[in-house]
Write a protein that holds these residues in place. Sequence first.
Motif, PDB file in Angstrom:
ATOM      1  N   GLU A 174      12.305   4.265  -4.153  1.00  0.00           N
ATOM      2  CA  GLU A 174      13.246   5.120  -3.421  1.00  0.00           C
ATOM      3  C   GLU A 174      13.980   4.315  -2.353  1.00  0.00           C
ATOM      4  N   LEU A 175      13.291   3.372  -1.705  1.00  0.00           N
ATOM      5  CA  LEU A 175      13.896   2.547  -0.665  1.00  0.00           C
ATOM      6  C   LEU A 175      14.740   1.421  -1.249  1.00  0.00           C
ATOM      7  N   ILE A 176      14.241   0.712  -2.253  1.00  0.00           N
ATOM      8  CA  ILE A 176      14.907  -0.507  -2.712  1.00  0.00           C
ATOM      9  C   ILE A 176      15.677  -0.357  -4.011  1.00  0.00           C
ATOM     10  N   GLY A 177      15.565   0.780  -4.674  1.00  0.00           N
ATOM     11  CA  GLY A 177      16.136   0.930  -6.014  1.00  0.00           C
ATOM     12  C   GLY A 177      17.635   1.127  -6.083  1.00  0.00           C
ATOM     13  N   GLY A 178      18.277   1.435  -4.984  1.00  0.00           N
ATOM     14  CA  GLY A 178      19.727   1.571  -5.015  1.00  0.00           C
ATOM     15  C   GLY A 178      20.385   0.200  -4.959  1.00  0.00           C
ATOM     16  N   PHE A 179      21.399  -0.042  -5.777  1.00  0.00           N
ATOM     17  CA  PHE A 179      22.023  -1.360  -5.830  1.00  0.00           C
ATOM     18  C   PHE A 179      22.673  -1.724  -4.494  1.00  0.00           C
ATOM     19  N   GLY A 180      23.024  -0.739  -3.702  1.00  0.00           N
ATOM     20  CA  GLY A 180      23.625  -1.009  -2.399  1.00  0.00           C
ATOM     21  C   GLY A 180      22.650  -0.931  -1.243  1.00  0.00           C
ATOM     22  N   SER A 181      21.337  -0.885  -1.527  1.00  0.00           N
ATOM     23  CA  SER A 181      20.348  -0.598  -0.477  1.00  0.00           C
ATOM     24  C   SER A 181      19.765  -1.822   0.241  1.00  0.00           C
ATOM     25  N   LEU A 182      20.204  -3.031  -0.070  1.00  0.00           N
ATOM     26  CA  LEU A 182      19.609  -4.206   0.578  1.00  0.00           C
ATOM     27  C   LEU A 182      19.600  -4.123   2.109  1.00  0.00           C
ATOM     28  N   PRO A 183      20.663  -3.662   2.776  1.00  0.00           N
ATOM     29  CA  PRO A 183      20.622  -3.594   4.248  1.00  0.00           C
ATOM     30  C   PRO A 183      19.537  -2.660   4.786  1.00  0.00           C
ATOM     31  N   ASP A 184      19.018  -1.768   3.950  1.00  0.00           N
ATOM     32  CA  ASP A 184      17.974  -0.841   4.386  1.00  0.00           C
ATOM     33  C   ASP A 184      16.624  -1.529   4.577  1.00  0.00           C
ATOM     34  N   TRP A 185      16.446  -2.697   3.958  1.00  0.00           N
ATOM     35  CA  TRP A 185      15.142  -3.356   4.041  1.00  0.00           C
ATOM     36  C   TRP A 185      15.189  -4.877   4.179  1.00  0.00           C
ATOM     37  N   LEU A 186      16.361  -5.451   4.072  1.00  0.00           N
ATOM     38  CA  LEU A 186      16.491  -6.906   4.112  1.00  0.00           C
ATOM     39  C   LEU A 186      17.347  -7.300   5.312  1.00  0.00           C
ATOM     40  N   PRO A 187      16.728  -7.707   6.433  1.00  0.00           N
ATOM     41  CA  PRO A 187      17.479  -7.909   7.669  1.00  0.00           C
ATOM     42  C   PRO A 187      18.552  -8.993   7.591  1.00  0.00           C
ATOM     43  N   TYR A 188      18.413  -9.978   6.712  1.00  0.00           N
ATOM     44  CA  TYR A 188      19.438 -11.017   6.646  1.00  0.00           C
ATOM     45  C   TYR A 188      20.621 -10.614   5.766  1.00  0.00           C
ATOM     46  N   PRO A 211       0.818  -1.213   0.000  1.00  0.00           N
ATOM     47  CA  PRO A 211       0.000   0.000   0.000  1.00  0.00           C
ATOM     48  C   PRO A 211       0.858   1.273   0.000  1.00  0.00           C
ATOM     49  N   ARG A 212       1.708   1.371  -0.979  1.00  0.00           N
ATOM     50  CA  ARG A 212       2.602   2.524  -1.145  1.00  0.00           C
ATOM     51  C   ARG A 212       2.730   2.813  -2.640  1.00  0.00           C
ATOM     52  N   SER A 213       3.133   4.030  -2.959  1.00  0.00           N
ATOM     53  CA  SER A 213       3.368   4.352  -4.364  1.00  0.00           C
ATOM     54  C   SER A 213       4.619   3.619  -4.854  1.00  0.00           C
ATOM     55  N   ALA A 214       4.638   3.312  -6.131  1.00  0.00           N
ATOM     56  CA  ALA A 214       5.803   2.649  -6.710  1.00  0.00           C
ATOM     57  C   ALA A 214       7.053   3.513  -6.539  1.00  0.00           C
ATOM     58  N   ASP A 215       6.908   4.818  -6.698  1.00  0.00           N
ATOM     59  CA  ASP A 215       8.066   5.706  -6.542  1.00  0.00           C
ATOM     60  C   ASP A 215       8.626   5.662  -5.119  1.00  0.00           C
ATOM     61  N   ALA A 216       7.747   5.623  -4.119  1.00  0.00           N
ATOM     62  CA  ALA A 216       8.208   5.586  -2.725  1.00  0.00           C
ATOM     63  C   ALA A 216       8.947   4.283  -2.427  1.00  0.00           C
ATOM     64  N   VAL A 217       8.443   3.170  -2.916  1.00  0.00           N
ATOM     65  CA  VAL A 217       9.103   1.883  -2.677  1.00  0.00           C
ATOM     66  C   VAL A 217      10.416   1.824  -3.448  1.00  0.00           C
ATOM     67  N   SER A 248      19.043 -12.224 -11.786  1.00  0.00           N
ATOM     68  CA  SER A 248      17.813 -11.856 -11.104  1.00  0.00           C
ATOM     69  C   SER A 248      17.418 -10.430 -11.457  1.00  0.00           C
ATOM     70  N   THR A 249      16.117 -10.159 -11.371  1.00  0.00           N
ATOM     71  CA  THR A 249      15.587  -8.823 -11.637  1.00  0.00           C
ATOM     72  C   THR A 249      14.637  -8.437 -10.512  1.00  0.00           C
ATOM     73  N   LEU A 250      14.778  -7.214 -10.047  1.00  0.00           N
ATOM     74  CA  LEU A 250      13.902  -6.628  -9.039  1.00  0.00           C
ATOM     75  C   LEU A 250      13.219  -5.431  -9.692  1.00  0.00           C
ATOM     76  N   THR A 251      11.871  -5.417  -9.674  1.00  0.00           N
ATOM     77  CA  THR A 251      11.098  -4.377 -10.346  1.00  0.00           C
ATOM     78  C   THR A 251       9.958  -3.924  -9.463  1.00  0.00           C
ATOM     79  N   VAL A 252       9.649  -2.629  -9.517  1.00  0.00           N
ATOM     80  CA  VAL A 252       8.501  -2.068  -8.808  1.00  0.00           C
ATOM     81  C   VAL A 252       7.561  -1.477  -9.859  1.00  0.00           C
ATOM     82  N   HIS A 253       6.302  -1.967  -9.863  1.00  0.00           N
ATOM     83  CA  HIS A 253       5.289  -1.523 -10.826  1.00  0.00           C
ATOM     84  C   HIS A 253       4.164  -0.783 -10.103  1.00  0.00           C
ATOM     85  N   ASP A 254       3.548   0.160 -10.798  1.00  0.00           N
ATOM     86  CA  ASP A 254       2.278   0.707 -10.337  1.00  0.00           C
ATOM     87  C   ASP A 254       1.207  -0.364 -10.520  1.00  0.00           C
TER      88      ASP A 254
END
Length: 139
Positions: A19-33, A11-17, A86-92
Amino acid sequence: MATTTATIDLPRSADAVWELIGGFGSLPDWLPYIPGSELSEGGRVRRLTTEDGGTVVERLQSFDHAARSYSYAIEQAPFPVTGYRSTLTVHDVPAAPGTCRVEWSGTFTPAGISDRDAEDLFHGIYTDGLAALARTLQG
């Protein structure tokens, strides 16, 4: 070659999500393992540290900010596969304004295990990762 995909609607905009996950180095920001990510080669390679102290090295294959998508390949990891991409994508989600769908997919060749076992392994990783993303966004 084996393949698997996991998705989650959030329940968030694609742009907001993105922003959190789109950086290639951002996994520690949202993936606890994955508590650590160190970028090199101008941000094209990430060296991930796993929660048990292991290392995974991945190389960025493509990045499309406008499409909110990136693809990467594993160069070094303790997984029983070769040729991992692998591919990670955020869609509206047009039918549900303010909702997005995150898709995490991968293709790989099992090495010493069945296609089904490899697919189950990565489907579990993707599903757990997307559930962790949902928890991060709720926090």
